[in-house]
Design a protein around this motif. Structure first.
Motif, short mmCIF file in Angstrom:
data_model
loop_
_atom_site.label_atom_id
_atom_site.label_comp_id
_atom_site.label_asym_id
_atom_site.label_seq_id
_atom_site.Cartn_x
_atom_site.Cartn_y
_atom_site.Cartn_z
N ILE A 152 -25.74 32.83 11.93
CA ILE A 152 -25.26 34.14 12.37
C ILE A 152 -26.38 34.92 13.04
N ALA A 153 -27.58 34.88 12.44
CA ALA A 153 -28.71 35.62 12.99
C ALA A 153 -29.08 35.12 14.37
N ALA A 154 -29.08 33.79 14.55
CA ALA A 154 -29.41 33.24 15.86
C ALA A 154 -28.40 33.68 16.91
N LEU A 155 -27.15 33.73 16.54
CA LEU A 155 -26.11 34.12 17.49
C LEU A 155 -26.20 35.61 17.82
N VAL A 156 -26.35 36.45 16.80
CA VAL A 156 -26.38 37.89 17.03
C VAL A 156 -27.67 38.29 17.73
N LYS A 157 -28.78 37.65 17.37
CA LYS A 157 -30.06 38.01 17.97
C LYS A 157 -30.08 37.68 19.46
N ASN A 158 -29.44 36.58 19.85
CA ASN A 158 -29.38 36.22 21.27
C ASN A 158 -28.29 36.98 22.01
N GLY A 159 -27.27 37.45 21.27
CA GLY A 159 -26.22 38.21 21.90
C GLY A 159 -25.08 37.34 22.40
N PRO A 160 -23.95 37.97 22.78
CA PRO A 160 -22.81 37.20 23.27
C PRO A 160 -23.06 36.64 24.66
N HIS A 161 -22.35 35.56 24.96
CA HIS A 161 -22.35 34.95 26.30
C HIS A 161 -23.74 34.42 26.68
N VAL A 162 -24.51 33.97 25.69
CA VAL A 162 -25.86 33.47 25.97
C VAL A 162 -26.00 32.00 25.59
N LEU A 163 -25.55 31.64 24.38
CA LEU A 163 -25.76 30.29 23.86
C LEU A 163 -24.48 29.47 23.93
N THR A 164 -24.63 28.19 24.24
CA THR A 164 -23.54 27.24 24.07
C THR A 164 -23.54 26.76 22.61
N PRO A 165 -22.46 26.15 22.14
CA PRO A 165 -22.47 25.62 20.76
C PRO A 165 -23.63 24.66 20.50
N ALA A 166 -23.94 23.79 21.48
CA ALA A 166 -25.04 22.84 21.29
C ALA A 166 -26.38 23.57 21.21
N GLU A 167 -26.57 24.60 22.04
CA GLU A 167 -27.81 25.37 22.01
C GLU A 167 -27.96 26.14 20.71
N LEU A 168 -26.86 26.67 20.21
CA LEU A 168 -26.90 27.37 18.92
C LEU A 168 -27.27 26.40 17.80
N GLU A 169 -26.66 25.23 17.83
CA GLU A 169 -26.97 24.22 16.81
C GLU A 169 -28.44 23.84 16.83
N ASN A 170 -29.00 23.67 18.03
CA ASN A 170 -30.41 23.30 18.15
C ASN A 170 -31.31 24.44 17.67
N ALA A 171 -30.98 25.69 18.02
CA ALA A 171 -31.77 26.83 17.58
C ALA A 171 -31.76 26.95 16.05
N CYS A 172 -30.60 26.70 15.44
CA CYS A 172 -30.50 26.76 13.98
C CYS A 172 -31.35 25.68 13.32
N THR A 173 -31.31 24.48 13.88
CA THR A 173 -32.08 23.37 13.31
C THR A 173 -33.58 23.66 13.36
N LEU A 174 -34.05 24.16 14.51
CA LEU A 174 -35.47 24.48 14.64
C LEU A 174 -35.89 25.58 13.68
N THR A 175 -35.05 26.60 13.55
CA THR A 175 -35.36 27.69 12.62
C THR A 175 -35.44 27.19 11.19
N ALA A 176 -34.48 26.35 10.80
CA ALA A 176 -34.46 25.83 9.43
C ALA A 176 -35.66 24.93 9.16
N GLN A 177 -36.05 24.12 10.15
CA GLN A 177 -37.22 23.27 9.98
C GLN A 177 -38.47 24.10 9.75
N ARG A 178 -38.63 25.15 10.53
CA ARG A 178 -39.83 26.01 10.39
C ARG A 178 -39.80 26.75 9.07
N LEU A 179 -38.64 27.24 8.69
CA LEU A 179 -38.54 27.95 7.42
C LEU A 179 -38.85 27.01 6.26
#
Length: 891
Positions: A729-756
């Motif tokens: 949710i944070a990745a989606l809201v932080k980037n805003g609407p009409h910015v990320l595709t589902p695949a890009e959101l999935e990749n951003a979430c994976t990278l965030t989780a790995q770093r965390l």
């Protein structure tokens, strides 16, 4: 029938009695049923009919009848001119090596029919008797015993003699229910031609013997070429061959050869001797590898299976899964299923053995190869049409995290369509839960989740992996879940579904819905049959602590609490729970090497190191769903001392669809609410929560209280799921609407989780598993909380802001800020979506009086108003300070 009521026995020829005495030491008979005399009608002559002609079968039958107190098959049949009271349906020519055979003439049955026609008062009872020598050699049997066990081939006399000498001590004599010949004649009406009527009875008897033999040793699949010929001669395959020839501009003969090669690549080459040989090998192999293999609820499977096409659908956690299940079914006297295996397992040496054990191979993708798709579909349809039990894994591959994977419905679609084409035998899907205490592939799974490339299966890799066989892997449990019948699902989807069978190429619009429902129900029923072993419980407890360590007294108390929760609120009637007490569980964990003990004057500490902790997360995830409801309730009190019962339920209903989709939970929203209520009551009884205001207000103790500590341990088993949700949710809201595709959101979430995970030293590789993020994003799309615009970018509903606000109840402020800080996208690290949101519930700064007739919602509003007041004037300590104090090390 007592022995006194039986007719006097005639004396068999001396040579027959001599042969019986010579063979007697080599025979040990098991009758089925044990007392067949209870099947016979008193006073009626008995005529036995055996499947195949043979001197040894007559000896075995005579001895079985003598031991059971039945009339002798060697005496004359009363009222007829027959010298014996038995006959065979199939005769054999030749002597030592003779294998030419022809069906026995029907003179015997014709004579019996004429006898009854001549005397209307007379009757004869026909008793079919099936004789099997060496169906299941035991562990002590030698190789020759295995090779000469019972099969579908009518062997010569010399081979039969060897089978008797080697396997005679494992002989089964099956007596079927007698058939009154007079009753059959009466039902048939006026019989003009006794010979024709006798042929009809012979056909019925042959069908009966085939069914009995199929139930005992499996269906007759003949040679692989026979099945392949049937596939290639099927109309859909012939049409596909013609289309391929025209499309690729090749001759029909060349297209046929391509289809033939594909069918030979797919088809199993089932061999009963090989199955028994492998069973013989595996008996010793399992004894060296495991401390025991247990099957639970198999009696229910045995009762439900007759008359159905059985499809076994187990969870997939190890390469040992299919071997274990097939071996246990064989040992239990059930036909070994044909198993769908990836073509990557068709290795030299290994592949042919698997193929003869019932494996049929399929490619990972059928895309772009219409001919292969038609050939494979037809082969599967042939198996179903022949009544062959089948096994496949709907997860598509082995789970690397210990959770059930999202199902892939390809095999289910093919199974349903094959049934619709010829709905002769109802299909029964049998879910199976397989639980381990240690995995051979554990370290490779962790490596793959950490980013290492999956090693391709090879013979060399297999040989290198044999070193894992030096270890012991504890106990294994095979739990059979509630079976699922296909017909009721079809009836619910479309009452006239049988009309779809008229067109084999038809794909009804309701088919996808049926398959999706079936796939979900299979996963739910697998989870409902979970086995909770000692390692599962240790993993749930120890991995919920920051350093994966607990004082022995705390661990004992936590294990007792978790066992009590599962016993008082059982997940289902198919779940099984270890009988060990908490002290025994700890001792077993030490023995298995999962945990170690650190001696200390103030009390011993039980701990697990970093690598072991990562591996233990697999076994925690096996049973995480069993604790999901309790973990949710406990999560509500991680950062809150007091909440209303109504708030726990309200927030639970919001989050439940996502937890349900990830863990395949069995309840609907209302059922989950009832589970939450029951869990709250359990916590109150145990003193973990206190209820006031007629049970409407719930409160936990202070952070260092024992009850609060136990709640925190339970809560942390599920908290990572909420952190993953918040990352998305944070990745989606932080980037805003009409910015990320589902695949890009999935990749951003994976990278965030790995770093965390790197920053917080999380010991759960599945925390950054792409599949889990993909599943949550899909659930958000199904709920229409997010959707794609015309450019494939994601937009979202205002409900997403509500979810961000509600996350403050569960996640500590530090966690939320850490996630937002490292989440890619946006220009500000300000907490997205929270700038206008007030906390949902906290402890009120002032204990305002509550009217006796106040409703739960009124009470909730009072708490929310107090929380607003507290944050506006900063008169109370922020809620996260309490959470921080709760996380301090426990003495």
């Amino acid at each position: 029938m007592s022995t006194a009521e039986l007719p006097a026995r005639s004396r068999a020829p001396w040579w027959f009695n001599l042969a019986g005495q010579l063979l007697e030491p080599w025979l040990r008979l098991r009758r089925d049923p044990a007392e067949p005399a209870t099947l016979l009608k008193a006073g009626l002559p008995v005529c036995y009919v055996v499947e195949r002609d043979g001197f040894s079968d007559a000896l075995i039958l005579e001895r079985a009848c003598r031991e059971a107190g039945l009339p002798s098959p060697m005496q004359p049949l009363q009222g007829t001119r027959r010298r014996r009271s038995m006959f065979a349906l199939v005769r054999r020519d030749g002597w030592l090596f003779g294998r030419n055979r022809h069906r026995a003439p029907t003179e015997t049955l014709s004579q019996l029919v004429r006898t009854l026609e001549a005397d209307p008062e007379r009757d004869i009872q026909i008793v079919p008797v099936s004789i099997y020598v060496g169906r299941a050699p035991n562990r002590e049997s030698g190789w020759f015993s295995v090779l000469f066990s019972e099969n579908w081939v009518m062997v010569g006399r010399f081979r039969r003699l060897l089978a008797l000498l080697l396997n005679g001590r494992d002989t089964v004599v099956h007596f079927s229910t007698p058939v009154s010949l007079r009753s059959v004649m009466t039902e048939a009406g006026d019989i003009q031609q006794p010979e024709r009527f006798a042929r009809k009875i012979a056909r019925v008897l042959r069908t009966h013997f085939r069914r009995i033999r199929a139930a005992v040793i499996g269906p007759d699949l003949s040679h692989r070429r026979t099945v392949v010929d049937s596939v290639l001669n099927a109309e859909p395959v012939r049409d596909a061959i013609a289309a391929t020839a025209a499309r690729e501009n090749i001759s029909p003969a060349k297209a046929w050869r391509k289809a033939h090669d594909m069918a030979m690549e797919v088809a199993a080459d089932y061999s009963h001797p090989v199955v028994r040989s492998v069973s013989f090998l595996l008996s010793n192999f399992w004894n060296k590898l495991y401390d025991g293999i247990a099957m639970h609820h198999f009696d229910k499977v045995r009762a439900a299976a007759p008359g159905h096409e059985v499809v076994y659908v187990p969870c997939h956690r190890s390469h040992a899964d299919y071997l274990l299940l097939s071996y246990q079914l064989h040992q239990a006297g059930v036909v070994v299923p044909h198993i769908a295996a990836g073509v990557n397992l068709n290795l030299p040496v290994i592949g042919p053995v698997l193929r003869r054990g019932g494996a049929f191979f399929l490619r990972r993708s059928f895309k772009g190869n219409a001919l292969y798709s038609v050939v494979f579909n037809e082969y599967l349809a042939q198996l179903i049409d022949r009544g062959v039990p089948i096994e496949y894994f709907i997860e598509g591959g082995r789970s690397r995290t210990g959770r059930l994977l999202a199902p892939r419905a390809g095999m289910l679609v093919m199974t349903v369509r094959a049934f619709l084409r010829a709905p002769r035998r109802p299909v029964l899907f049998q879910p199976v839960y397989i639980g381990y205490e240690k995995l051979m592939e554990g370290k490779s799974y962790v490596g793959e989740l950490s980013g290492k490339t999956k090693e391709k299966e090879s013979l060399i890799g297999l040989l290198r992996g044999l070193k894992v066989l030096r270890q012991r892997y504890g106990h294994v449990a095979l739990n059979f879940g509630e079976p699922i019948e296909l017909n009721p699902l079809l009836d619910a989807a479309s009452p006239d579904w049988r009309a779809a069978s008229a067109d084999p190429d038809a794909k009804p619009e309701w088919l996808n819905g049926v398959v999706d429902n079936l796939a979900e129900q299979i996963q739910v029923n697998i989870n409902r049959a979970a086995d909770v072993n000692p390692i599962n419980l240790l993993a749930l407890a120890l991995l919920a602590t920051p350093k994966h360590a607990m004082a022995e007294s705390d661990l004992l108390a936590q294990l007792e609490l978790m066992k009590a929760l599962l016993e008082e609120l059982p997940y289902s009637d198919r779940m099984t729970l270890t009988p060990m007490d908490p002290a025994g569980i700890i001792a077993y964990g030490e023995q298995m090497g999962w945990i170690s003990r650190v001696r200390h004057p103030l009390g011993d500490v039980l701990t697990t190191d970093g690598e072991q902790a990562v591996l233990l997360s697999y076994f925690r995830n096996n049973v995480l769903h069993l604790q999901a409801t309790a973990a949710w309730v406990a999560c509500c009190f991680l950062n809150n001392r007091r909440m209303t019962r109504a708030s726990v339920l309200r927030l639970g209903r919001i989050i439940y669809p996502f937890i349900r989709g990830e863990l395949f939970l069995p309840w609907d929203t209302e059922g989950f609410g009832q589970q939450v209520q029951a869990t709250i009551d359990f916590f109150v009884r145990r003193g973990l929560l206190e209820a006031s205001g007629e049970g409407r207000v719930l409160e936990r103790g202070p952070g260092q209280d024992d009850a609060a500590y136990q709640l925190r341990v339970i809560a942390r088993s599920l908290i990572q799921a909420f952190e993953r949700y918040y990352i998305t949710i944070a990745a989606l809201v932080k980037n805003g609407p009409h910015v990320l595709t589902p695949a890009e959101l999935e990749n951003a979430c994976t990278l965030t989780a790995q770093r965390l995970a790197l920053l917080d030293e999380l010991s759960a590789p599945e925390f950054f598993d792409k599949a889990l993020f993909r599943g949550f994003i899909q659930k958000l799309r199904e709920s229409r909380i997010i959707w794609t615009d015309g450019n494939g970018k994601l937009d979202y509903d205002a409900a997403l802001e509500v979810m961000v606000r509600d996350a403050r109840v569960i996640l500590a402020r530090e966690v939320r800020h850490s996630i937002l800080k490292i989440t890619p996208g946006g220009d500000s690290d300000k907490e997205a979506g929270e700038k206008e949101a007030a906390p949902a519930v906290t402890e009120p700064p002032v204990a305002a009086p509550v009217p006796d007739d106040a409703s739960a919602e009124d009470l909730h509003r009072r708490h929310v108003d107090a929380e607003h007041h507290a944050h506006e004037h900063e008169t109370v300590r922020p809620v996260d300070t309490e959470a921080q104090r709760d996380q301090e090390p426990r003495a």
